[in-house]
Design a protein around this motif. Structure first.
Motif, mmCIF file in Angstrom:
data_model
loop_
_atom_site.group_PDB
_atom_site.id
_atom_site.type_symbol
_atom_site.label_atom_id
_atom_site.label_comp_id
_atom_site.label_asym_id
_atom_site.label_seq_id
_atom_site.Cartn_x
_atom_site.Cartn_y
_atom_site.Cartn_z
ATOM 1 N N MET A 1 7.110 7.193 5.528
ATOM 2 C CA MET A 1 8.086 6.444 4.747
ATOM 3 C C MET A 1 9.005 5.629 5.643
ATOM 4 N N THR A 2 9.417 6.222 6.760
ATOM 5 C CA THR A 2 10.263 5.490 7.714
ATOM 6 C C THR A 2 9.528 4.269 8.243
ATOM 7 N N ALA A 3 8.252 4.438 8.570
ATOM 8 C CA ALA A 3 7.457 3.311 9.062
ATOM 9 C C ALA A 3 7.358 2.207 8.015
ATOM 10 N N LEU A 4 7.155 2.588 6.754
ATOM 11 C CA LEU A 4 7.071 1.593 5.682
ATOM 12 C C LEU A 4 8.382 0.828 5.538
ATOM 13 N N LYS A 5 9.486 1.536 5.581
ATOM 14 C CA LYS A 5 10.790 0.872 5.463
ATOM 15 C C LYS A 5 11.009 -0.107 6.611
ATOM 16 N N GLU A 6 10.575 0.254 7.812
ATOM 17 C CA GLU A 6 10.714 -0.646 8.959
ATOM 18 C C GLU A 6 9.863 -1.893 8.787
ATOM 19 N N ILE A 7 8.656 -1.713 8.258
ATOM 20 C CA ILE A 7 7.778 -2.860 8.004
ATOM 21 C C ILE A 7 8.434 -3.817 7.013
ATOM 22 N N ILE A 8 8.966 -3.266 5.943
ATOM 23 C CA ILE A 8 9.609 -4.093 4.919
ATOM 24 C C ILE A 8 10.822 -4.824 5.493
ATOM 25 N N ASP A 9 11.621 -4.117 6.285
ATOM 26 C CA ASP A 9 12.814 -4.727 6.882
ATOM 27 C C ASP A 9 12.452 -5.887 7.809
ATOM 28 N N GLU A 10 11.317 -5.761 8.495
ATOM 29 C CA GLU A 10 10.916 -6.770 9.467
ATOM 30 C C GLU A 10 10.071 -7.894 8.870
ATOM 31 N N ALA A 11 9.639 -7.736 7.632
ATOM 32 C CA ALA A 11 8.764 -8.732 7.006
ATOM 33 C C ALA A 11 9.523 -10.027 6.729
ATOM 34 N N SER A 12 8.861 -11.138 6.970
ATOM 35 C CA SER A 12 9.482 -12.444 6.740
ATOM 36 C C SER A 12 9.414 -12.853 5.274
ATOM 37 N N HIS A 13 8.476 -12.253 4.530
ATOM 38 C CA HIS A 13 8.325 -12.544 3.108
ATOM 39 C C HIS A 13 8.075 -11.239 2.353
ATOM 40 N N LYS A 14 7.546 -11.331 1.181
ATOM 41 C CA LYS A 14 7.340 -10.147 0.358
ATOM 42 C C LYS A 14 6.204 -9.273 0.891
ATOM 43 N N VAL A 15 6.175 -8.027 0.389
ATOM 44 C CA VAL A 15 5.221 -7.028 0.871
ATOM 45 C C VAL A 15 4.509 -6.385 -0.315
ATOM 46 N N ILE A 16 3.197 -6.181 -0.174
ATOM 47 C CA ILE A 16 2.416 -5.422 -1.146
ATOM 48 C C ILE A 16 1.987 -4.114 -0.498
ATOM 49 N N VAL A 17 2.216 -3.011 -1.190
ATOM 50 C CA VAL A 17 1.792 -1.695 -0.714
ATOM 51 C C VAL A 17 0.692 -1.184 -1.640
ATOM 52 N N PHE A 18 -0.487 -0.907 -1.078
ATOM 53 C CA PHE A 18 -1.579 -0.346 -1.859
ATOM 54 C C PHE A 18 -1.632 1.160 -1.639
ATOM 55 N N CYS A 19 -1.591 1.901 -2.726
ATOM 56 C CA CYS A 19 -1.625 3.362 -2.678
ATOM 57 C C CYS A 19 -2.558 3.868 -3.771
ATOM 58 N N PRO A 20 -3.587 4.621 -3.432
ATOM 59 C CA PRO A 20 -4.564 5.047 -4.443
ATOM 60 C C PRO A 20 -4.072 6.124 -5.400
ATOM 61 N N PHE A 21 -2.975 6.802 -5.065
ATOM 62 C CA PHE A 21 -2.609 8.015 -5.790
ATOM 63 C C PHE A 21 -1.321 7.842 -6.575
ATOM 64 N N ARG A 22 -1.388 8.184 -7.857
ATOM 65 C CA ARG A 22 -0.299 7.903 -8.788
ATOM 66 C C ARG A 22 1.023 8.564 -8.375
ATOM 67 N N HIS A 23 0.990 9.862 -8.081
ATOM 68 C CA HIS A 23 2.254 10.525 -7.770
ATOM 69 C C HIS A 23 2.867 9.985 -6.482
ATOM 70 N N SER A 24 2.034 9.620 -5.534
ATOM 71 C CA SER A 24 2.552 9.027 -4.296
ATOM 72 C C SER A 24 3.193 7.670 -4.558
ATOM 73 N N ILE A 25 2.667 6.935 -5.532
ATOM 74 C CA ILE A 25 3.286 5.665 -5.925
ATOM 75 C C ILE A 25 4.706 5.906 -6.422
ATOM 76 N N GLU A 26 4.874 6.923 -7.250
ATOM 77 C CA GLU A 26 6.209 7.260 -7.759
ATOM 78 C C GLU A 26 7.136 7.657 -6.610
ATOM 79 N N LEU A 27 6.596 8.413 -5.656
ATOM 80 C CA LEU A 27 7.380 8.827 -4.494
ATOM 81 C C LEU A 27 7.843 7.624 -3.684
ATOM 82 N N ILE A 28 6.936 6.700 -3.422
ATOM 83 C CA ILE A 28 7.272 5.493 -2.640
ATOM 84 C C ILE A 28 8.340 4.681 -3.364
ATOM 85 N N MET A 29 8.144 4.463 -4.660
ATOM 86 C CA MET A 29 9.085 3.648 -5.417
ATOM 87 C C MET A 29 10.476 4.281 -5.430
ATOM 88 N N THR A 30 10.527 5.589 -5.603
ATOM 89 C CA THR A 30 11.818 6.292 -5.623
ATOM 90 C C THR A 30 12.541 6.149 -4.296
#
Length: 222
Positions: free
Chosen positions: A67-96
Motif C-alpha cells: 500500500m505504501t508503494a502504491l501511494k508513492e506511485i500515485i504521488d509521483e505520477a504526472s497524470h491519472k493512475v489505473i490500478v488493476f486488482c483481480p480480487f473484490r475485497h482487496s479492491i475495497e481495501l485499496i479504495m478505503t
C-alpha cells in the motif's frame, strides 16, 4: 516496482502452500491444472491482502508495504493512475486506504452496473477527479479508452496474457500524449514468476502445475 515484506511481517503464502501440498499428498490426489490453479489463486489472494475462509468470512493480511508503494506511485505520477486488482475485497481495501490518505478514487468491479461503469469511465476521462480508478480486470479490460491515465499498476498478477495486454491497452490508445508506465506490485516469488510469464507472453494455463510445484519445492528448500 517490487514490494518486499520486512522480516517482521508474516509471509502467509508459505504456510498455505504447505497446507495444500500436505492435503493433496495425504489424500493421494494428483496435481492437475484445475486444483493447481485454485491453489495459486488462493496464494495470490493472500499476497493481495485478503482471502475468504471456508465460512465465507474474510481474513485480512498485512499489505502495508504494498500500500505504501502504491501511494508513492500515485504521488509521483504526472497524470491519472489505473490500478488493476483481480480480487473484490482487496479492491475495497485499496479504495478505503487511498481515501483515508486523501486520494480521490473510484472502483469498478463485477457488481457495478453497466450504466454506472459508463458514468465512471466518462467521469475519469473528462474531469479532474478521481485521480485513481481501481478496476477488476474482467470488468473493463476490453474496448475502453482511459488515456487520461498514463500509469497502470497491477496490484496482483492476472491469470491470462490476453487480459494483461488488454489492461495495458486501456491507456495505450489513440490520443495518448504522455509517456506510459506499467508497474507490477509484488511481494512473493510466485507473483514474480507470474509477472515474468505475462511479460514474455507465456500461456499461464499451460504452466499452472509447474508454477505450483516450483512454489512447493522452493518452500521445501528454505
Amino acid at each position: 516496482m517490487t514490494t518486499e515484506q520486512t522480516k517482521k511481517e508474516f509471509n502467509p503464502s508459505h504456510n498455505m502452500t504447505s497446507k495444500y501440498a500436505t492435503l493433496m499428498e495425504t489424500s493421494g490426489e494428483e496435481v492437475t491444472v484445475v486444483n493447481a490453479g485454485v491453489m495459486l489463486t488462493k496464494l495470490l489472494q493472500v499476497s493481495a491482502g485478503s482471502i475468504y475462509s471456508n465460512t465465507k468470512g474474510v481474513i485480512e493480511f498485512d499489505v502495508s508495504n504494498r500500500m505504501t508503494a502504491l501511494k508513492e506511485i500515485i504521488d509521483e505520477a504526472s497524470h491519472k493512475v489505473i490500478v488493476f486488482c483481480p480480487f473484490r475485497h482487496s479492491i475495497e481495501l485499496i479504495m478505503t486506504e487511498l481515501r483515508k490518505a486523501g486520494t480521490t478514487c473510484d472502483a469498478i468491479h463485477g457488481d457495478v452496473s453497466m450504466h454506472k461503469r459508463t458514468e465512471l469511465f466518462k467521469n475519469f476521462q473528462e474531469t479532474k477527479n478521481p485521480q485513481v480508478l481501481i478496476i477488476q480486470p474482467q470488468s473493463a479490460s476490453h474496448g475502453v479508452t482511459l488515456h487520461a491515465a498514463n500509469v497502470v499498476v497491477f496490484w496482483s498478477p492476472v491469470m491470462s496474457v490476453e487480459t494483461y495486454l488488454q489492461c495495458i491497452a486501456r491507456i495505450d490508445r489513440v490520443g495518448q500524449k504522455n509517456k506510459m508506465t506499467v508497474i507490477h506490485l509484488q511481494g512473493s516469488e510466485v507473483e514474480r514468476r507470474m509477472y515474468r510469464m505475462l511479460q514474455n507472453k507465456v500461456d499461464m494455463h499451460e504452466q499452472l502445475v509447474d508454477l505450483y510445484r516450483q512454489e512447493v519445492e522452493g518452500e521445501s528448500n528454505e
